[in-house]
Structures are given as structure tokens and as C-alpha cells.
Design a protein around this motif. Structure first.
Motif, PDB file in Angstrom:
ATOM      1  N   ALA A  29       0.846  -1.204   0.000  1.00 33.39           N
ATOM      2  CA  ALA A  29       0.000   0.000   0.000  1.00 33.39           C
ATOM      3  C   ALA A  29       0.877   1.249   0.000  1.00 33.39           C
ATOM      4  N   VAL A  30       1.978   1.184   0.745  1.00 35.40           N
ATOM      5  CA  VAL A  30       2.873   2.331   0.793  1.00 35.40           C
ATOM      6  C   VAL A  30       3.524   2.557  -0.578  1.00 35.40           C
ATOM      7  N   ILE A  31       3.860   1.475  -1.269  1.00 34.54           N
ATOM      8  CA  ILE A  31       4.437   1.618  -2.620  1.00 34.54           C
ATOM      9  C   ILE A  31       3.437   2.323  -3.547  1.00 34.54           C
ATOM     10  N   ARG A  32       2.166   1.933  -3.452  1.00 30.51           N
ATOM     11  CA  ARG A  32       1.152   2.583  -4.299  1.00 30.51           C
ATOM     12  C   ARG A  32       1.036   4.068  -3.954  1.00 30.51           C
ATOM     13  N   ASP A  33       1.161   4.383  -2.647  1.00 31.43           N
ATOM     14  CA  ASP A  33       1.130   5.795  -2.253  1.00 31.43           C
ATOM     15  C   ASP A  33       2.285   6.562  -2.885  1.00 31.43           C
ATOM     16  N   ILE A  34       3.443   5.917  -2.899  1.00 32.17           N
ATOM     17  CA  ILE A  34       4.612   6.603  -3.473  1.00 32.17           C
ATOM     18  C   ILE A  34       4.430   6.764  -4.992  1.00 32.17           C
ATOM     19  N   GLU A  35       3.787   5.786  -5.629  1.00 28.92           N
ATOM     20  CA  GLU A  35       3.512   5.919  -7.065  1.00 28.92           C
ATOM     21  C   GLU A  35       2.656   7.153  -7.356  1.00 28.92           C
ATOM     22  N   VAL A  36       1.569   7.333  -6.589  1.00 27.65           N
ATOM     23  CA  VAL A  36       0.713   8.491  -6.858  1.00 27.65           C
ATOM     24  C   VAL A  36       1.388   9.789  -6.414  1.00 27.65           C
ATOM     25  N   LEU A  37       2.195   9.685  -5.367  1.00 23.82           N
ATOM     26  CA  LEU A  37       2.862  10.880  -4.853  1.00 23.82           C
ATOM     27  C   LEU A  37       3.896  11.404  -5.849  1.00 23.82           C
ATOM     28  N   THR A  38       4.668  10.482  -6.453  1.00 21.59           N
ATOM     29  CA  THR A  38       5.741  10.905  -7.365  1.00 21.59           C
ATOM     30  C   THR A  38       5.260  10.956  -8.805  1.00 21.59           C
ATOM     31  N   GLY A  39       4.119  10.329  -9.101  1.00 19.39           N
ATOM     32  CA  GLY A  39       3.667  10.240 -10.482  1.00 19.39           C
ATOM     33  C   GLY A  39       4.490   9.245 -11.279  1.00 19.39           C
ATOM     34  N   LEU A  40       5.249   8.421 -10.584  1.00 21.38           N
ATOM     35  CA  LEU A  40       6.046   7.391 -11.251  1.00 21.38           C
ATOM     36  C   LEU A  40       5.422   6.031 -10.972  1.00 21.38           C
ATOM     37  N   LEU A  41       5.285   5.221 -12.042  1.00 15.57           N
ATOM     38  CA  LEU A  41       4.815   3.866 -11.802  1.00 15.57           C
ATOM     39  C   LEU A  41       5.994   3.056 -11.280  1.00 15.57           C
ATOM     40  N   ARG A  42       5.672   1.965 -10.596  1.00 13.58           N
ATOM     41  CA  ARG A  42       6.766   1.213  -9.963  1.00 13.58           C
ATOM     42  C   ARG A  42       7.759   0.695 -11.007  1.00 13.58           C
ATOM     43  N   GLU A  43       7.270   0.417 -12.236  1.00 13.33           N
ATOM     44  CA  GLU A  43       8.167  -0.034 -13.303  1.00 13.33           C
ATOM     45  C   GLU A  43       9.208   1.033 -13.616  1.00 13.33           C
TER      46      GLU A  43
ATOM     47  N   LEU B 137      10.734  -4.737  -9.851  1.00  7.27           N
ATOM     48  CA  LEU B 137      10.319  -5.861 -10.676  1.00  7.27           C
ATOM     49  C   LEU B 137       9.165  -6.622 -10.044  1.00  7.27           C
ATOM     50  N   SER B 138       8.413  -7.316 -10.943  1.00 10.91           N
ATOM     51  CA  SER B 138       7.427  -8.247 -10.423  1.00 10.91           C
ATOM     52  C   SER B 138       7.518  -9.502 -11.280  1.00 10.91           C
ATOM     53  N   LYS B 139       6.771 -10.523 -10.920  1.00  9.82           N
ATOM     54  CA  LYS B 139       6.821 -11.798 -11.642  1.00  9.82           C
ATOM     55  C   LYS B 139       6.321 -11.568 -13.075  1.00  9.82           C
ATOM     56  N   GLU B 140       7.050 -12.169 -14.028  1.00 10.51           N
ATOM     57  CA  GLU B 140       6.606 -11.998 -15.418  1.00 10.51           C
ATOM     58  C   GLU B 140       5.548 -13.028 -15.730  1.00 10.51           C
ATOM     59  N   LYS B 141       4.478 -12.557 -16.365  1.00  7.54           N
ATOM     60  CA  LYS B 141       3.364 -13.461 -16.625  1.00  7.54           C
ATOM     61  C   LYS B 141       2.984 -13.466 -18.099  1.00  7.54           C
ATOM     62  N   GLY B 142       3.052 -12.270 -18.667  1.00  5.01           N
ATOM     63  CA  GLY B 142       2.599 -12.142 -20.050  1.00  5.01           C
ATOM     64  C   GLY B 142       3.636 -12.676 -21.043  1.00  5.01           C
TER      65      GLY B 142
ATOM     66  N   ASP C 144      -1.063  -8.683 -15.783  1.00  2.00           N
ATOM     67  CA  ASP C 144      -0.221  -7.898 -14.892  1.00  2.00           C
ATOM     68  C   ASP C 144       0.025  -6.539 -15.546  1.00  2.00           C
ATOM     69  N   ARG C 145       0.682  -5.683 -14.773  1.00  6.26           N
ATOM     70  CA  ARG C 145       0.864  -4.310 -15.243  1.00  6.26           C
ATOM     71  C   ARG C 145       1.743  -4.245 -16.483  1.00  6.26           C
ATOM     72  N   ALA C 146       2.758  -5.129 -16.508  1.00  9.44           N
ATOM     73  CA  ALA C 146       3.691  -5.101 -17.638  1.00  9.44           C
ATOM     74  C   ALA C 146       2.976  -5.434 -18.949  1.00  9.44           C
ATOM     75  N   THR C 147       2.132  -6.471 -18.904  1.00 14.90           N
ATOM     76  CA  THR C 147       1.411  -6.878 -20.124  1.00 14.90           C
ATOM     77  C   THR C 147       0.490  -5.749 -20.593  1.00 14.90           C
ATOM     78  N   ARG C 148      -0.173  -5.128 -19.628  1.00 12.71           N
ATOM     79  CA  ARG C 148      -1.090  -4.045 -19.986  1.00 12.71           C
ATOM     80  C   ARG C 148      -0.325  -2.878 -20.620  1.00 12.71           C
ATOM     81  N   ARG C 149       0.822  -2.549 -20.002  1.00  9.65           N
ATOM     82  CA  ARG C 149       1.610  -1.437 -20.530  1.00  9.65           C
ATOM     83  C   ARG C 149       2.142  -1.776 -21.927  1.00  9.65           C
ATOM     84  N   PHE C 150       2.540  -3.042 -22.132  1.00 15.64           N
ATOM     85  CA  PHE C 150       3.080  -3.471 -23.423  1.00 15.64           C
ATOM     86  C   PHE C 150       2.010  -3.372 -24.513  1.00 15.64           C
TER      87      PHE C 150
END
Lengths: 387, 532
Positions: A135-149, A154-159, A236-242
Motif C-alpha cells: 500500500a505504501v508503494i502505491r502511495d509513493i507511485e501516486v505521490l511521485t507520479g512514477l509507476l513502480r516499473e 520488478l514483479s513476476k513476469e506473466k505475459g 499484470d501491469r507489464a502486459t497491460r503497458r506493453f
């Protein structure tokens, strides 16, 4: 890790993220040095503050901001956690590391020990469960405007992806048309991929990994000049972004093929609109132009002016009775604005009436060739999709 | 003795000794357990009356031990450092019922002159053992010894033995030993509780209790000042009945009614006497000794009714006082908060009284579902029949809104109530609970409210402090993590953790509105460690 092996793209991403961190948190330092109580202002990540942007067809974070003040008893711990996580990510960026969210959880998890003036010892963990640190990571994402990628987390690759396309990743050129029976795993940081050249006319995203393999082996993507992708379930987020990048940067239409049930529809919805709970990422991850190719209810049961793809006997064999949870989910979807188009209403109505669902595998059961060479191309050609 | 004469008239047909022998439960000797408790009580109260009333810091030792091999016989011995007893009076003081130095209008612990003699009677009945008394009056160079029994039919002392010898030290006081049938098993806890409660209101006393189970309880002296003793006072006209009126007339040398009233009653001057007699229809020059029964009855009734008398004087009353109650509650309960309220003197039916209330809260007081009530009347603890006492009626959470004063049960709350009066309105002869007299109830209620308001203010302040402390701890414990992170992000010593900490402390000080020294002191005594 020595510098010579590191891709310049990575280094640039790090530099950019570090700069954003420094700027954001310098403001906090300035506040404190001016004697003001430190306050972080971040967009609220709540359902109430999630807005559906009708023109852009996206779920976006609303304008509501959350004041996280250190000198507020109820916010103090969250404030501390935010600063702690910020430092860990900052240090990982600066040290050329690629932490996963699990790593970050462990790095920040420690015990604060303090003795009060009576000599009594109190202990408290910075956080106990990964749920808290996530939850704190998500807060930092919105706070900085940077996605965790973008923070090189990293997260597990699925796509997975195959197709007539060459990309550069980590300094290597990869030919996605030469993956054998395998496929290219879509990396956690799809923004660091460079598209070199492409010879394709559309993108087909399949929910089921097994169906992806079948279509790959039978040569579907070669025959129809497609980029074939699977999300293997919830994307996952990576597949969506791709997928978003393929659509946005290469102008390729995106078709999505899922099971014919409310869960399949929601997977489509996540690709297209974004996730309801994580609306802040939609702006970068969603593909508003994505089309729902099937399997649709009218494919199964037919509709006005449309012959069903299945015979009466096939229907009897292939369809599954919907569960209560499916019905409930379908009714929930009806409440979402983007499911309130005439075509979607018809879809959901048929479902609620027939109380039946169907897996894509059932179409493959009718014959892989039917699925690959008749059903999919015919639907694309005749524009039989839902937007 | 004039008192004896008056009393003898009251019990014409039966010797007082015989009367109490027959009705022993009236005086609290209904069974061996109660008798043991009552015997201790009577002796301890006599010991206190012989000391603090006369300005002496009491030093009292109570020893209870088995008598011989019998499991149900106990010897109770109480030693004090009081004024002692004139050897002439000793036989009467211990072995003649209704002989008492206390049959006067003054607040004192005993009243009927009955207690210790009941114990002697009870001893005679149950074990056949005589009472033994050693005494050395203040200023005397000798110690006197008596061994006494009561001649029940004649109500006369029987002296079985006596002696005296010269003192080798400067002790003065009395030692009394009485052997009775008792039940320590059942009475033990109550006797211990009685001694404890006595110690609470006599913090200027040193009391030692040695029990048959081998335990020794020592209540040390915690304050040095002995509160002033009560003075004697003439009766108030409202508080007089026919018997008392007869007694007063008999003892008066007055020749006229006017004279008699002025001499024998408090607050009655010439003007008041004349005005009253005129209104009541008596000739002021009448000889009071010539009044017949009918006229006496009328006079008594008129005295009670007449509104023109001044309120009763409280000079005969001896409240415990704030210092004593506070010291006592602190010494026994180690509470975190004590407050005491002493109300102004009031009167009911011509008897002046003062209500005192002490509240102790928190600390080592065990939380319980209702207030721990300590009742006292004329400095005597009352242990039995709590729920029927007017004091319980007042503090009962069902009647008194403790929540309004921020007390929610279970709570660590002790309420001490003391009523002192020249006449305590006991319920029954057992003298263990006080009746619902509306004037007393009203005063009690006001006193408890007044004390509870102070408690409320304390709890409120404490809550505020706790909240501030909680916040302070929270901020201080998270601060190192925050300053460290910011120092890292600022990079290269642009701003140090110490600088940031200093500024944050200023912020905290401003936010909490506490003195900076306080926070700095707290930080210096704090130790925050981050274990990684």
C-alpha cells in the motif's frame, strides 16, 4: 553488478526517477527547515475518488487530495512508512538494484525499539505484512507520479508475446518471430523496451495461456500478421503497458479474446479502462481502443440477424451453468458506465437470461482450425466485436 | 456517682448487668465470631479514647491468642499509652454496667458505657475467666493491677485480686486482658479489616496487631500531629427528651426555670429563655424541681418545637480533618489522587453533626465494580450492614452518577465517609449502620459531589496529559526513521539528521503546547533503536 553490463536505457530511467524523488522530497525538507510541520499531499486512492473519463474512456484518479501529516497521531505511522519506503526505493535506484515488491517489504521490515522515561521498553514493527508495504508503494507511485516499473521495481513476469516484430531490451535485439515453440516473456519494465521494426496488422490478446500456445503452434500469427499475446489470466501491469504501447505507438488495433463469462469481461475491462482499485495507473496502462472480440453471448446463442457459431447439440455439450457468483458479478458490471452501451447490455442480458457461460477451450474443442482460421478471422473481418 | 443514680431509675426491675446478660446480642455479642470482633473493637476504642482525645500520640498493641488448648477460647490483650485509669475507678470502669466517664454530651467513640463490660460479662459466661487490668495513670509512679468479675445480680464488681508496684520506666496507660469464647476462623478477616480501617483514620497512631494465625500487622505512624480532641458541650434544647430533662434538673441547683434553662442548655440567654417560656406558657420563676410529670412532658415537647433557639454548637464535634484523612488514605492505599471535603456543621433534631468525605483514586487501589466504601461514625469504622447505611445509598452507582465525574466502573475508587455528631442516628443497637436521616443524607450527597468534582478535574487533566504523552511518544519514536530518510534523499550532507531533528522537535513542541524543556528531557531519557 558492474556498470559495463548495464543498459543505458536502465540508467536513464534511474536518473529520471532519482530526480523526481529528490525534487518531491526536497519540498518536505524545505517545509521542515522553515519550521513547518511536514505534510505530504497525495491523490486519494479511493473508489469515491475514481472517475470514469468518458471522452478518454479511462478510469482516472479524481481531484481529491489526502493530507498526510506527520504531526497527526493517526497519520504519523503511515507518514513514517512512506518516508521509510521512499528511502529504500531511492537507495535501490541509486545502487543499480532491481528490487521486487517482496524485497522492498523485507528491506523495510524492522523493529523500532524505544524506552520511555520510566525505562519501559516498547517495540513496534515498521510493518508486519506485505499488504502494508504494498500500500505504501502505491502511495509513493501516486505521490511521485512514477509507476513502480519506472522505479525499476520488478514483479513476476506473466505475459508472453510472439509475432513478426523485433525489439531491443537490455541492449539485446530480440526477434519475436524466432521464439520456437516458446515465447518472449514480457518484462517487468516494458517502458525500457525499444520497438525496432514490426510487420503486423493487429494485436490479439488471449486470456488463456493454453489457447495462446495452440494458436502459436498452428501458425495463426504468421498467417494473419498478428502480434499474439497472452495475459495468462488477470493481466499484470507489464502486459497491460506493453499492449498499450503497441496500440499507441504502432497504431495497431487490439482484440481481446476471453472466456464468455463476467470474469472474462472484467479482464477485457482491465485492459481497456483500467483497474478500479488502481485507477492511478490507468493513464499509462489502459488501452481505451481495445476491442472485445469474444467469445460473446451472441456467438453462442445467436442474435437478431446473426447466426450462432454453435449448433444446438454443441451448445448442450459446451456451455456451463452460471454460478450465483457469476450472476452477482454480471449485475455489478451493469452498474459500470463503460458496460452501459447497447451492445454490452444485450450481452449481459443474454447471460442473465440463459445463465450460461463458456470457455474459449470449448471453441478449440470444436476444432482448433475452426477457432484459428474461421472464428477469429471472420469476426475481425466482419467487425463483429464490442467496443 | 450522679450518673449511676439517673440510670438506675431507668432499669428498676432488673439489674443492668442481668439485663445485658439476657440480651447480649443487643450489644453485638450474638455469637463467638461477633463477640471476638466486638471485644477487640471495644478495647481498641477505649485505648484510642484514652490517648488521642487527650492529645497523646497513640501507641497501641493488640494481641489475640488461643487460650490454653481449647480451639474456641481466645485471650484478647490491648495495650495503650493513654492517660491510664485512676485505681479507685478501675473496678467500676470494668465491672459495673453503665458506669462510664463517657456519659456526657461530647463526641466520643463509645457512648453507652457498655462495651468493655459486655466483654467482661461475656467472658464470665463463656470461659469463666476474670478480666485483668494493668494501669498506670499519667503522672503516677506506680502500676496497678486488678483481677475482676461482675456480680451480675447486684451489678457490683468482685475484686478477685489486686496489687501495685513502682514503675521502673515512664510508661503510662492501660493493658486489658479478656478471655472469651471466640471464633477466629470467622472473625479474623473482619478484625484485620477493622484494625486497618482504624489505622486509616488514625495516621498519627502506631498500631500493631498480632493474631492467632501468627501474622503481625504493623501500621506505623505517618503523621505527627494529633488532631484536637472534642470539647464537652451543654445539650441543645432540641435534643432533649423527658429522661434527660429529669437528669438535668436533678443535677441543677437552679431555683427558677429561667435560671435552669440558661445554665443547662447551650445558646440560651436571658432574652431567649424569657421569650421561650412566655410562648410555652411557663412561669419563668417556677422552681424546676417542682415540676410534675405532666409539666415535664409539656416542657420537653415545647423545647423540641420552639424555633427561636440558636443552632446547635459544633464545638463538641471533632472531625478527622483533611490532613488525617489524606494521610490515612495515602498510607493504606497508595492512590494517585486523594481529596477530602469537610462540610460545615449542620444539625438534625438538635444534634450537631459534621460530614467529611475523602475520595482516593487510582494508584494501587484494586479496580472494582462499585466504590470501596469506608464508613466511619465518630472515628469508629463501621463494617457490618454496609448496604443499609445512608452512606451507601449516596455513593451507590445506581443512585450517584459517577460517569458524570468521569469514573466508569470497574474503577479504582475508595470513598471514605465520616459522620461525627454528639448523637449518631444508628440503625439498631449493633451500631453498624447509620439511618436515612434526610439532613445527613443531604450533607453526604453534597460532600461526595464536591469531592467528585475535584476528582473529575484530576481525571480530566490526567487524560489530557496521557494523550499528550501518547502523541509525544508516537512522534518521537517515528522521528529517527523520517530524518534518516530525508537526510539520505537530500544527499551528501546537505542537511543533517540532527538539523532536521531539531526543527521537528520545535514543530512538536508548538503542536502539543508543552514546554520545550519537557520534550527535550523526554528525548534525553528516550532511547530509540532501529533493529535491522
Amino acid at each position: 553488478m558492474t556498470a559495463e553490463y548495464i543498459d543505458i536505457v536502465d540508467t536513464q530511467a534511474r536518473k529520471k526517477a532519482l530526480k523526481v524523488f529528490r525534487e518531491k522530497f526536497q519540498k518536505l525538507i524545505d517545509q521542515i527547515m522553515k519550521g513547518k510541520p511536514p505534510v505530504l499531499l497525495l491523490p486519494k486512492r479511493t473508489l469515491q475518488n475514481t472517475i470514469y473519463d468518458e471522452t478518454r474512456k479511462l478510469l482516472l484518479l479524481g481531484p481529491e487530495k489526502l493530507k498526510r501529516s506527520f504531526l497527526d497521531l493517526h497519520e504519523a505511522k503511515k507518514f513514517m512508512q512512506t518516508l521509510l519506503m521512499t528511502r529504500i526505493i531511492y537507495e535501490a535506484l541509486a545502487r543499480d538494484e532491481y528490487p521486487t515488491i517482496r524485497d522492498l517489504y523485507y528491506r523495510g521490515k524492522h523493529t523500532i525499539i524505544f524506552r520511555d522515561e520510566k525505562g519501559k521498553r516498547h517495540e513496534e514493527n515498521t510493518w508486519d505484512e506485505q499488504r502494508e508495504s504494498d500500500a505504501v508503494i502505491r502511495d509513493i507511485e501516486v505521490l511521485t507520479g512514477l509507476l513502480r516499473e519506472e522505479m525499476l521495481i520488478l514483479s513476476k513476469e506473466k505475459g508472453k508475446v510472439v509475432g513478426n516484430m523485433r525489439i531491443r531490451s537490455g541492449g539485446d535485439v530480440i526477434d519475436l518471430s524466432r521464439m520456437g515453440h516458446g515465447a518472449y516473456s514480457i518484462e517487468s519494465t516494458p517502458d525500457l523496451i525499444e520497438f525496432l521494426d514490426v510487420d503486423a496488422e493487429f494485436v490479439l490478446v488471449v486470456e488463456k495461456d493454453a489457447v495462446f500456445q495452440q494458436l502459436h503452434r498452428i501458425g495463426f500469427w504468421r498467417k494473419y500478421k498478428a502480434i499474439l499475446i497472452t495475459s495468462a489470466g488477470q493481466p499484470d501491469r507489464a502486459t497491460r503497458r506493453f499492449v498499450r504501447r503497441l496500440n499507441e505507438e504502432l497504431g495497431l488495433p487490439v482484440y481481446i479474446l476471453t472466456d464468455a463469462d463476467p470474469y472474462g469481461w472484467y479482464i477485457y475491462s482491465v485492459f481497456k479502462i483500467g483497474s478500479i482499485t488502481l485507477s492511478y495507473e490507468s493513464e499509462r496502462l489502459a488501452t481505451p481502443a481495445a476491442r472485445f472480440l469474444g467469445v460473446s453471448m451472441s456467438d453462442i446463442f445467436g442474435a437478431k440477424g446473426k447466426k450462432p457459431y454453435l449448433t444446438e447439440a454443441e451448445r448442450r455439450n459446451f456451455i456451463i451453468k452460471a454460478k450465483d457468483a457469476d450472476i452477482k458479478r454480471a449485475k455489478e458490471l451493469l452498474a459500470y458506465k463503460w458496460f452501459q452501451t447497447p451492445k454490452w447490455k444485450t450481452e449481459i442480458d443474454i447471460f442473465l437470461k440463459k445463465k450460461a457461460k463458456l470457455e474459449i477451450e470449448a471453441l478449440a474443442g470444436k476444432g482448433l482450425r475452426f477457432l484459428a482460421f474461421k472464428y477469429i478471422p471472420e469476426k475481425i473481418e466482419t467487425g463483429d466485436w464490442i467496443e | 456517682m450522679p450518673q449511676r443514680a439517673a440510670v438506675k431509675e431507668t432499669f428498676k426491675s432488673m439489674s443492668p448487668s442481668r439485663f445485658f446478660y439476657e440480651y447480649k446480642e443487643l450489644a453485638g455479642f450474638s455469637n463467638p465470631a461477633r463477640a471476638l470482633y466486638q471485644t477487640v473493637r471495644e478495647l481498641v476504642e477505649n485505648a484510642l479514647d484514652a490517648t488521642d482525645v487527650h492529645g497523646i500520640k497513640p501507641d497501641i498493641v493488640v494481641v489475640i491468642r488461643r487460650f490454653g488448648e481449647a480451639r474456641d477460647k481466645y485471650t484478647v490483650a490491648v495495650l495503650d499509652n493513654g492517660i491510664g485509669i485512676d485505681p479507685k475507678h478501675v473496678p467500676y470502669a470494668f465491672a459495673q454496667v453503665l458506669y462510664s466517664s463517657k456519659y456526657k454530651l461530647r463526641q466520643s467513640r463509645g457512648r453507652f458505657g457498655l462495651g468493655v463490660k459486655m466483654a467482661v460479662l461475656y467472658a464470665q459466661m463463656t470461659t469463666g475467666e476474670p478480666v485483668e487490668v494493668y494501669t498506670s495513670p499519667l503522672g503516677s509512679k506506680r502500676i496497678y493491677y486488678f483481677k475482676l468479675k461482675i456480680d451480675i445480680e447486684k451489678n457490683k464488681p468482685i475484686v478477685l485480686g489486686k496489687g501495685s508496684w513502682s514503675k521502673t520506666n515512664d510508661w503510662h496507660g492501660t493493658l486489658v486482658k479478656i478471655t472469651i469464647r471466640g471464633d477466629w476462623q470467622r472473625a479474623g478477616w473482619r478484625i484485620k479489616e477493622y484494625i486497618k480501617r482504624t489505622a486509616i483514620v488514625t495516621p498519627y497512631a502506631r498500631i500493631v496487631l498480632i493474631t492467632p494465625d501468627g501474622s503481625i500487622a504493623i501500621y506505623p505512624r505517618v503523621i505527627e500531629k494529633v488532631p484536637p480532641g472534642p470539647k464537652e458541650a451543654k445539650p441543645h434544647p432540641h435534643g432533649v427528651d423527658i429522661e434527660m430533662l429529669k437528669y438535668l434538673i436533678k443535677n441543677s441547683k437552679a431555683k427558677t426555670l429561667r435560671e435552669f434553662l440558661i445554665e443547662s442548655f447551650q445558646g440560651v440567654g436571658r432574652k431567649t429563655a424569657d421569650k421561650f417560656l412566655k410562648e410555652a406558657g411557663f412561669d419563668p420563676n417556677l422552681d424546676p424541681h417542682k415540676l410534675n410529670d405532666k409539666m415535664l412532658e409539656k416542657l420537653a415537647a415545647k423545647l423540641k418545637e420552639y424555633k427561636g433557639f440558636r443552632s446547635p454548637s459544633a464545638s463538641a464535634l471533632s472531625p478527622l480533618g483533611e490532613e488525617v484523612i489524606e494521610a490515612g488514605l495515602k498510607a493504606i492505599f497508595s492512590p494517585e489522587f486523594v481529596t477530602v471535603v469537610t462540610r460545615k456543621p449542620k444539625a438534625y433534631e438538635g444534634h450537631p453533626f459534621i460530614v467529611e468525605v475523602g475520595i482516593a483514586y487510582g494508584g494501587e487501589i484494586p479496580p472494582s465494580s462499585e466504590p470501596i466504601l469506608l464508613r466511619y461514625a465518630n472515628k469508629i469504622p463501621l463494617l457490618y450492614d454496609e448496604k443499609s447505611d445512608v452512606a451507601w445509598k449516596v455513593v451507590d452507582p445506581n443512585n450517584f452518577d459517577w460517569k458524570q465525574y468521569l469514573v466508569t466502573f470497574p474503577a479504582p475508587l475508595v470513598v471514605l465517609t465520616h459522620i461525627c455528631s454528639t448523637k449518631i442516628p444508628y440503625k439498631g443497637v449493633g451500631k453498624e449502620s447509620i439511618a436515612d436521616v434526610s439532613e445527613i443524607e443531604h450533607e453526604l450527597k453534597n460532600a461526595v459531589r464536591e469531592a467528585a468534582r475535584k476528582l473529575r478535574a484530576y481525571i480530566l487533566e490526567k487524560k489530557r496529559e496521557q494523550e499528550t504523552r501518547r502523541r509525544l511518544i508516537t512522534f518521537l519514536k517515528y522521528m529517527p526513521e523520517i530524518t534518516r530518510s530525508l537526510a539520505v534523499i537530500a544527499g551528501d550532507g546537505k542537511v543533517s539528521e540532527e538539523q532536521l531533528k531539531e526543527k521537528l522537535v520545535e514543530c512538536i513542541v508548538r503542536k502539543l503546547g508543552v514546554p520545550k524543556e519537557h520534550v527535550v528531557k523526554m528525548i534525553s531519557s528516550y532511547e530509540v533503536k532501529i533493529e535491522e
